[in-house]
Scaffold this active site. Structure first.
Site, PDB file in Angstrom:
ATOM      1  N   LYS A   1       0.854  -1.184   0.000  1.00  0.00           N
ATOM      2  CA  LYS A   1       0.000   0.000   0.000  1.00  0.00           C
ATOM      3  C   LYS A   1       0.893   1.238   0.000  1.00  0.00           C
ATOM      4  O   LYS A   1       1.410   1.642   1.031  1.00  0.00           O
ATOM      5  CB  LYS A   1      -0.920   0.043   1.222  1.00  0.00           C
ATOM      6  CG  LYS A   1      -2.001   1.122   1.091  1.00  0.00           C
ATOM      7  CD  LYS A   1      -2.462   1.665   2.415  1.00  0.00           C
ATOM      8  CE  LYS A   1      -1.558   2.717   2.985  1.00  0.00           C
ATOM      9  NZ  LYS A   1      -1.522   3.983   2.211  1.00  0.00           N
TER      10      LYS A   1
ATOM     11  N   GLY B   1       7.624   5.666   7.770  1.00  0.00           N
ATOM     12  CA  GLY B   1       6.814   6.871   7.855  1.00  0.00           C
ATOM     13  C   GLY B   1       7.061   7.595   9.156  1.00  0.00           C
ATOM     14  O   GLY B   1       8.125   7.473   9.773  1.00  0.00           O
ATOM     15  N   SER B   2       6.073   8.326   9.602  1.00  0.00           N
ATOM     16  CA  SER B   2       6.230   9.157  10.795  1.00  0.00           C
ATOM     17  C   SER B   2       6.251   8.311  12.062  1.00  0.00           C
ATOM     18  O   SER B   2       5.693   7.206  12.111  1.00  0.00           O
ATOM     19  CB  SER B   2       5.088  10.170  10.876  1.00  0.00           C
ATOM     20  OG  SER B   2       3.868   9.527  11.228  1.00  0.00           O
ATOM     21  N   THR B   3       6.859   8.850  13.097  1.00  0.00           N
ATOM     22  CA  THR B   3       6.903   8.165  14.386  1.00  0.00           C
ATOM     23  C   THR B   3       5.502   8.011  14.956  1.00  0.00           C
ATOM     24  O   THR B   3       5.173   6.969  15.543  1.00  0.00           O
ATOM     25  CB  THR B   3       7.817   8.927  15.350  1.00  0.00           C
ATOM     26  OG1 THR B   3       9.163   8.836  14.860  1.00  0.00           O
ATOM     27  CG2 THR B   3       7.765   8.344  16.745  1.00  0.00           C
TER      28      THR B   3
ATOM     29  N   ALA C   1       2.626   7.646  13.352  1.00  0.00           N
ATOM     30  CA  ALA C   1       1.948   6.539  12.665  1.00  0.00           C
ATOM     31  C   ALA C   1       2.579   5.205  13.049  1.00  0.00           C
ATOM     32  O   ALA C   1       1.877   4.200  13.202  1.00  0.00           O
ATOM     33  CB  ALA C   1       2.013   6.743  11.158  1.00  0.00           C
TER      34      ALA C   1
ATOM     35  N   GLU D   1      10.598   1.919  10.272  1.00  0.00           N
ATOM     36  CA  GLU D   1      11.652   2.900   9.992  1.00  0.00           C
ATOM     37  C   GLU D   1      10.969   4.259  10.041  1.00  0.00           C
ATOM     38  O   GLU D   1      10.173   4.603   9.171  1.00  0.00           O
ATOM     39  CB  GLU D   1      12.284   2.631   8.630  1.00  0.00           C
ATOM     40  CG  GLU D   1      13.627   3.330   8.442  1.00  0.00           C
ATOM     41  CD  GLU D   1      13.490   4.635   7.695  1.00  0.00           C
ATOM     42  OE1 GLU D   1      13.475   5.692   8.385  1.00  0.00           O
ATOM     43  OE2 GLU D   1      13.405   4.622   6.470  1.00  0.00           O
TER      44      GLU D   1
ATOM     45  N   CYS E   1      14.149  11.480   5.929  1.00  0.00           N
ATOM     46  CA  CYS E   1      14.130  11.144   7.357  1.00  0.00           C
ATOM     47  C   CYS E   1      15.504  11.235   8.002  1.00  0.00           C
ATOM     48  O   CYS E   1      15.621  11.557   9.184  1.00  0.00           O
ATOM     49  CB  CYS E   1      13.541   9.758   7.560  1.00  0.00           C
ATOM     50  SG  CYS E   1      14.398   8.441   6.663  1.00  0.00           S
TER      51      CYS E   1
ATOM     52  N   GLU F   1      10.905  16.743  14.250  1.00  0.00           N
ATOM     53  CA  GLU F   1      11.258  16.544  12.846  1.00  0.00           C
ATOM     54  C   GLU F   1      10.419  17.491  11.990  1.00  0.00           C
ATOM     55  O   GLU F   1       9.193  17.387  11.952  1.00  0.00           O
ATOM     56  CB  GLU F   1      11.010  15.096  12.434  1.00  0.00           C
ATOM     57  CG  GLU F   1      11.427  14.810  10.996  1.00  0.00           C
ATOM     58  CD  GLU F   1      11.165  13.371  10.603  1.00  0.00           C
ATOM     59  OE1 GLU F   1      12.026  12.791   9.920  1.00  0.00           O
ATOM     60  OE2 GLU F   1      10.102  12.837  10.974  1.00  0.00           O
TER      61      GLU F   1
END
Length: 486
Positions: free
Chosen positions: A185, A237-239, A241, A259, A293, A392
């Site tokens: 996805k 993705g983001s921390t 999520a 990651e 990132c 971030e």
């Protein structure tokens, strides 16, 4: 449908790739991809529904439980991976164009970076042929033990928008080498590269159901993560999520690798050659508009050499050419979407309000009335208590921070919830190594900024868990079974 989008991914308009076929969606919901340059709709495409997700997971489950893929020898799987690599190599121009079109990354940079995709498939093909999937040992009673590494099962790969295909290639090449089957996805903002990969997998003749593509938004993605037939979730993705995905997977102890975000520091020691360090400090913090990132967004310099560094760094930043990302002369394009622009603008405003010194940038570049453009931005006098130090930003915003001695530099570098990457610059490589050992982060480069797909990459602390790249990446997709022989 935009002509460029159709050219780079012919299947993108109206189909999903499920069970080896291009199938019509079960829902009429559509998603839009917006140009970061013009703010106009580039194209629309169907969003996978829960029913589409079920079809894809069922296909992957059947391919794993009953199909040939997990039962092929590693050498046989490697042959397929090399075919995928060859087809990706034929499509490098398309991949670069799709990246630039959707994300706004300069075409000069995307063309340089896209060969990482076939490199990953070739690397894991080679590794599959040499990796010890079985290790025979002896027991104290004289019996034999065989410790085998088996594929974890059906994997969901959920990837972000900033580097769409390389982050998907990390997961797909590794999981397929291990013998897993997959449901991918991609981010709803950047589906084209995933379609290109599916087209290459189809041409390579990989068996039905091994790889399935269902582009969707976040709600359908959450349904996929919760699906009882998904054995492992691989997410970049983001921390925020990532925490949600980890919590969902914990409910049924599904395997998960994450990651996540970063706030990486570059430590310039007192003997560093600033001129040699400069290109490495700029390479990811500015060209993809800071949407990386592992970007080195905190630069730590000795107090006594602070002005020397600022003069050099600001001079280089002022020369960065911002413009249309398809112009070969452009060095920095726009941010990818409006919400990202608002986020970066909010962080810049916060830095000013909290007392950081804005040295350059902070606004829209002159001559750009449309598009999600922002100037390269540099702050000084940034303190650890400030939002721009800790959070971030994911934009071209760099903080220059001075320190008194090496111990303080390490403390400042480690004073964050993140630990993804970093760098040390020094005339003494061994000294740089010792400082790198003290940094609580998953990757550190001495006198450069390197991410190599053949070596492990991942984070400490809230930058994630597990590693991608190298043999360690393969182990993300393997279970260990002990068989005692009597």
């Amino acid at each position: 449908m935009n002509v460029v989008a159709r050219d780079v991914a012919p299947r993108a308009p109206d189909r999903f790739f499920i069970n080896g076929e291009w199938v019509a969606p079960k829902s009429s919901n559509m998603l839009e991809v917006i140009s970061p340059v013009t703010e106009e709709v580039l194209f629309t495409y169907p969003e996978a529904s829960e029913a589409d997700m079920d079809r894809a997971v069922t296909a992957a489950r059947d391919a794993f439980d009953n199909g040939p893929w997990p039962r092929l020898s590693p050498t046989e799987r490697a042959g397929y991976l090399r075919k995928v690599a060859a087809h990706l190599t034929e499509r490098l121009d398309d991949i670069a164009a799709a990246w630039t079109l959707q994300v706004g990354a300069p075409i000069s940079l995307t063309k340089k970076l896209v060969p990482q995709n076939p490199t990953l498939f070739n690397y894991y093909a080679d590794l599959a042929e040499t990796y010890p999937f079985m290790d025979e040992r002896s027991r104290d009673d004289g019996g034999k033990v065989r410790v085998v590494k088996e594929p974890v099962g059906v994997c969901a790969a959920i990837t972000p928008w900033n580097a769409p295909l390389v982050l998907l290639s990390y997961k797909v090449s590794t999981a397929l080498a291990a013998g897993c089957t997959m449901v991918a996805k991609p981010s709803p903002e950047t589906p084209l590269e995933a379609y290109i990969l599916a087209e290459c997998i189809e041409k390579a003749g990989i068996p039905k159901g091994v790889f399935n593509l269902v582009p969707a938004g976040r709600e359908s993605g959450d349904y996929l993560v919760r699906h009882r037939d998904i054995d492992k979730v691989a997410f970049t993705g983001s921390t925020a999520a990532g925490k949600h995905i980890a919590a969902v997977c914990a409910e049924r102890l599904a395997r998960v690798s994450l990651e996540l975000g970063g706030k990486s520091a570059a430590i310039l020691l007192d003997d560093a050659d600033f001129a040699k360090a400069l290109p490495w400090l700029l390479i990811y913090s500015m060209p993809i508009t800071g949407q990386v990132c592992f970007s080195l967004t905190r630069i730590l310099v000795p107090e006594r050499r602070k002005q020397e560094f600022l003069d050099m760094f600001l001079g280089a930043v002022s020369q960065i050419k911002v413009g249309n990302p398809f112009d070969p002369e452009t060095q920095m394009g726009p941010l990818t979407m409006e919400r990202q622009l608002r986020r970066v603008e909010g962080n810049i405003q916060s830095g000013r309000q909290e007392g950081a010194k804005l040295l350059c940038g902070g606004g829209r570049p002159a001559g750009f009335d449309r598009g999600f453009f922002i100037e390269p931005t540099v702050f000084a006098d940034v303190k650890p208590s400030m939002k721009i130090f800790q959070e971030e930003i994911f934009g071209p915003v760099v903080s220059v921070i001075s320190y008194q001695d090496e111990d303080e530099a390490v403390r400042i570098a480690n004073d964050t919830i993140y630990g993804l990457s970093g760098a040390v610059f020094t005339a003494d490589v061994e000294r740089g190594y010792q400082v790198a050992r003290r940094m609580r982060t998953g990757s550190v480069t001495v006198n450069a900024m390197i991410v190599d797909p053949k070596h492990p990459f991942g984070g400490y602390k809230q930058s994630g868990m597990g590693r991608e790249g190298g043999p360690e990446g393969l182990e993300n997709y393997l279970e260990t079974k002990t068989i005692h022989l009597t």
